[in-house]
Design an enzyme around this catalytic site. Structure first.
Site, PDB file in Angstrom:
ATOM      1  N   GLU A  83      29.539  15.656   8.939  1.00 34.85           N
ATOM      2  CA  GLU A  83      28.491  14.957   8.179  1.00 34.85           C
ATOM      3  C   GLU A  83      27.598  14.132   9.118  1.00 34.85           C
ATOM      4  O   GLU A  83      26.374  14.118   8.952  1.00 34.85           O
ATOM      5  CB  GLU A  83      29.154  14.069   7.113  1.00 34.85           C
ATOM      6  CG  GLU A  83      28.227  13.202   6.287  1.00 34.85           C
ATOM      7  CD  GLU A  83      27.192  13.989   5.486  1.00 34.85           C
ATOM      8  OE1 GLU A  83      27.272  15.223   5.405  1.00 34.85           O
ATOM      9  OE2 GLU A  83      26.274  13.331   4.950  1.00 34.85           O
ATOM     10  N   GLU A 108      19.342  16.808  10.707  1.00 28.41           N
ATOM     11  CA  GLU A 108      18.353  17.047   9.652  1.00 28.41           C
ATOM     12  C   GLU A 108      17.250  15.995   9.650  1.00 28.41           C
ATOM     13  O   GLU A 108      16.141  16.256   9.185  1.00 28.41           O
ATOM     14  CB  GLU A 108      19.006  17.162   8.267  1.00 28.41           C
ATOM     15  CG  GLU A 108      19.537  15.885   7.677  1.00 28.41           C
ATOM     16  CD  GLU A 108      20.089  16.070   6.265  1.00 28.41           C
ATOM     17  OE1 GLU A 108      19.609  16.912   5.509  1.00 28.41           O
ATOM     18  OE2 GLU A 108      21.026  15.338   5.913  1.00 28.41           O
ATOM     19  N   LYS A 156      15.165  18.317  -1.236  1.00 32.11           N
ATOM     20  CA  LYS A 156      16.416  17.710  -1.699  1.00 32.11           C
ATOM     21  C   LYS A 156      17.192  18.638  -2.614  1.00 32.11           C
ATOM     22  O   LYS A 156      18.406  18.704  -2.568  1.00 32.11           O
ATOM     23  CB  LYS A 156      16.120  16.397  -2.434  1.00 32.11           C
ATOM     24  CG  LYS A 156      17.399  15.686  -2.828  1.00 32.11           C
ATOM     25  CD  LYS A 156      17.304  14.212  -2.715  1.00 32.11           C
ATOM     26  CE  LYS A 156      18.649  13.551  -2.901  1.00 32.11           C
ATOM     27  NZ  LYS A 156      19.436  13.537  -1.669  1.00 32.11           N
TER      28      LYS A 156
HETATM   29  O1  M6R Z   1      22.437  18.506  -4.637  1.00 32.95           O
HETATM   30  P1  M6R Z   1      23.555  19.056  -3.824  1.00 32.95           P
HETATM   31  O2  M6R Z   1      24.614  18.032  -3.566  1.00 32.95           O
HETATM   32  O3  M6R Z   1      24.145  20.299  -4.387  1.00 32.95           O
HETATM   33  O4  M6R Z   1      22.901  19.412  -2.438  1.00 32.95           O
HETATM   34  C1  M6R Z   1      23.628  20.053  -1.437  1.00 32.95           C
HETATM   35  C2  M6R Z   1      22.893  20.064  -0.143  1.00 32.95           C
HETATM   36  O5  M6R Z   1      21.667  20.722  -0.264  1.00 32.95           O
HETATM   37  C3  M6R Z   1      22.631  18.647   0.395  1.00 32.95           C
HETATM   38  O6  M6R Z   1      23.807  17.916   0.504  1.00 32.95           O
HETATM   39  C4  M6R Z   1      21.959  18.739   1.779  1.00 32.95           C
HETATM   40  O7  M6R Z   1      22.842  19.249   2.713  1.00 32.95           O
HETATM   41  C5  M6R Z   1      21.388  17.386   2.210  1.00 32.95           C
HETATM   42  N1  M6R Z   1      20.170  17.608   2.930  1.00 32.95           N
HETATM   43  C6  M6R Z   1      22.280  16.628   3.119  1.00 32.95           C
HETATM   44  O8  M6R Z   1      21.753  15.417   3.521  1.00 32.95           O
END
Ligand code: M6R
Length: 609
Positions: free
Chosen positions: A482, A489, A604
């Protein structure tokens, strides 16, 4: 993955649509556009770049009209350019359409429409839909939409207006989210409820394969066969004030600093001070037949997947159930062994991630019960699961997930304790001991945040490094992944996360005296092992940054930089060690002058595959 908004009412639509798009910009921000219907003419304005670029343009040419649609794009087919930006139009510019999703059979449809004489101008998959509507139109936009839907393969949410149909928007969905806001003398449609909230709290979550016609004072919902369906109007409880920066320079730092109060609030809700058990009442866990569960599979993506990995450790430790963790994009296309004693847990902040949603559908198709851990109530995964545990992180606006991760880990910890108690494997004294420690976590998180200057200094020292490695073991291994994800990112620095024990099987070759290695080394069963791995890095002149338990002198002697976190039960340590990782990514990014809330190429809510 693209945000869409539509408004039909009595007020000028442009400011309403732009305000809605501002709330949806987290979904994509490479170009934006708006189409306004006035009498029988349609005025379109599009601009490449963030919404602010469209806004500036609208100050010069403000389209007039009380019906309109808008779009903020995350490119799939075709580069971000004005011609590829939405809304898209048919040959005569009589129809304007915005789209979120992907039309998989667009190549064949495009050829068919070209053969019929339609003229295309963009590289997008979307454009075929508006030409299909043109082709199918015979005086009723809703009917034309339904006929077109029957030809489409893929995922979509649309909103469309037509020059011949004043005061009307038609919208439809299949696989991408769409919510209708039912107002007073107006109606709205949007990719999520935040975009309609300034106007109404009454919403209809449109079902897949349904379309809706919105007028100022009426709405008609139909299924794909054209049968009218009674709309299910719900009241939403979101607060607009929770979606503002509240004096912080960025949403991300606001959300990082919200974590102690978030954990305290969830604990108050789930284990009130007088309670001896965990309260999951709203989740309807009884529908899952938990007594017969012998195995758990978790599906999720990105940060949520890292939380799942922590959850695996928890459920195996406290409930003694075997757990497999899958990234949803792999789960859905392999041939997973799902038996009737398998519980599938899907984790998603947004509840809209296309791969996770497909994983939920696949698991249910194979007969599994699905429990989802979701932040956004009313989202697609929420509605399609057998039971949902809300993680109660509140609105998370920054594209990089921070507080939702903490909330997911907390929910998984509580779930593991709950299952352990239910299965008779977690005795009350042990349960009380861990809960006692859990109640101290908000205060301990706050003291990590109070120490943020130490992290800032660290960021300052290393923000020019081109690469980072993150190492952790056991409960902190997922945090290593993480931490690396957060840094790459946001700051575009290459970063890798790795189980510390795995380092010697390859990644160690990267180490030299320019290479910062962030080591998660809180007190616990694997601390000594972690120290040995750090020695291996030191022997190769790597730069050691440690996140260690307060009072640890050994680390201070060996590392270039040490960030301390308070002592806690080792299973709870990820809730503390993740905060410096989030702060490090935040500070490095702001020091580089990059856009921390909206990093390049990302969105997002990932509603495409
Ligand atoms: O909305 P979700 O939790 O399903 O999203 C999953 C991923 O797209 C999200 O956690 C992504 O990896 C973020 N950019 C992390 O910061």
């Amino acid at each position: 993955m693209c945000g869409i908004v539509g408004y039909v009412g009595k007020e000028q639509a442009t400011p309403i649509i732009i305000e809605g798009l501002r709330r949806l910009e987290y979904r994509g921000y490479d170009s934006a556009g708006i189409a306004l219907l006035n009498a029988s003419s349609i005025h379109v304005v599009k601009e490449v770049g963030k919404l602010s670029a469209l806004r500036s343009r609208l100050q010069k040419e403000s389209p007039v009209g009380t019906t309109g649609i808008g779009h903020t794009r995350w490119a799939t087919h075709g580069v971000p350019s004005e011609v590829n930006a939405h809304p898209h139009h048919d040959c005569t510019r009589s129809f304007m359409l915005v789209h979120n999703g992907i039309i998989e059979n667009y190549t064949e449809l495009r050829q068919e429409l070209l053969d019929k004489g339609h003229r295309f101008v963009s590289e997008t998959d979307t454009e075929v839909v508006v030409h299909l509507i043109e082709e199918n139109y015979s005086g009723d936009l809703l009917r034309a939409m339904l006929s077109s839907m029957r030809r489409l393969k893929g995922a979509y949410a649309f909103a469309v207006i037509a020059a011949h149909e004043p005061d009307t928007i038609v919208a439809a969905r299949c696989g991408s989210p769409l919510v209708v806001g039912v107002g007073n003398g107006c109606n709205l449609v949007a990719s999520d409820a935040s975009a309609v909230l300034s106007h109404t709290r009454r919403v209809v979550y449109l079902e897949d394969n349904h379309a809706v016609r919105l007028g100022r004072d009426n709405l008609v919902v139909c299924d794909i066969a054209g049968n009218e369906v009674e709309p299910n109007v719900k009241e939403i409880t979101l607060n607009l004030s929770d979606m503002e920066k509240a004096g912080h320079p960025h949403f991300m730092i606001k959300e990082i600093f919200e974590q102690p109060s978030l954990v305290a609030d969830v604990l108050m809700r789930r284990i009130p001070p007088t309670s001896r058990e965990i309260d999951f009442q709203e989740a309807r866990l009884q529908t899952l037949g938990l007594d017969r569960i012998r195995r758990v599979m978790m599906v999720s993506c990105g940060t949520a997947c890292h939380a799942s990995m922590v959850g695996k450790y928890y459920i195996e430790e406290f409930a003694r159930l075997p757990v497999e963790v899958d990234v949803a994009s792999e789960f859905r296309y392999r041939n997973p062994v799902i038996t009737d004693d398998t519980l599938v847990i899907a984790i998603s902040q947004s509840g809209e991630t296309a791969d996770t949603l497909a994983g939920v559908r696949e698991a249910r198709r194979r007969g599994a019960k699905v429990l989802s851990l979701i932040n956004v109530e009313g989202s697609s995964i929420d509605r399609e699961s057998d039971a949902t545990l809300y993680v109660y992180a509140g609105p998370e606006i920054a594209v990089a997930s921070t507080k939702a991760y903490t909330a997911q880990i907390l929910a998984l910890f509580l779930l593991a304790l709950f299952l352990g108690r239910k299965r008779g494997l977690l005795e009350e004294p042990h349960f009380r001991e861990v809960v006692k420690e859990l109640r101290l976590i908000p205060g301990k998180m706050q003291s990590v945040l109070d120490n943020h200057e130490v992290v800032k200094i660290c960021a300052h020292k290393f923000s020019d490094a081109p690469n980072f490695l993150y190492l952790g073991r056991s409960y902190n291994y997922p945090n290593a992944l993480e931490g690396a994800l957060k840094l790459k990112e946001l700051s575009y620095i290459h970063a890798e996360g790795c189980g510390a024990g795995e380092m010697k099987h390859g990644p160690i070759a990267l180490i030299d005296d320019t290479f910062p290695v962030v080591c998660l080394a809180p007190a616990g069963r694997v601390y000594e092992k972690m120290v040995s791995n750090m020695q291996e890095i030191r022997a190769r002149r790597g730069i050691l940054i440690a996140i260690a338990t307060e009072g640890n002198k050994e680390m201070a002697a060996q590392c270039e930089h040490v960030i301390s976190v308070p002592h806690t039960h080792e299973a709870l340590s990820p809730l503390l060690t993740v905060i410096p990782l989030q702060l490090l990514a935040y500070y490095v990014t702001t020091m580089k002058g990059l856009d921390v809330d909206q990093p390049r190429n990302l969105a997002k809510s990932v509603t495409v595959e």
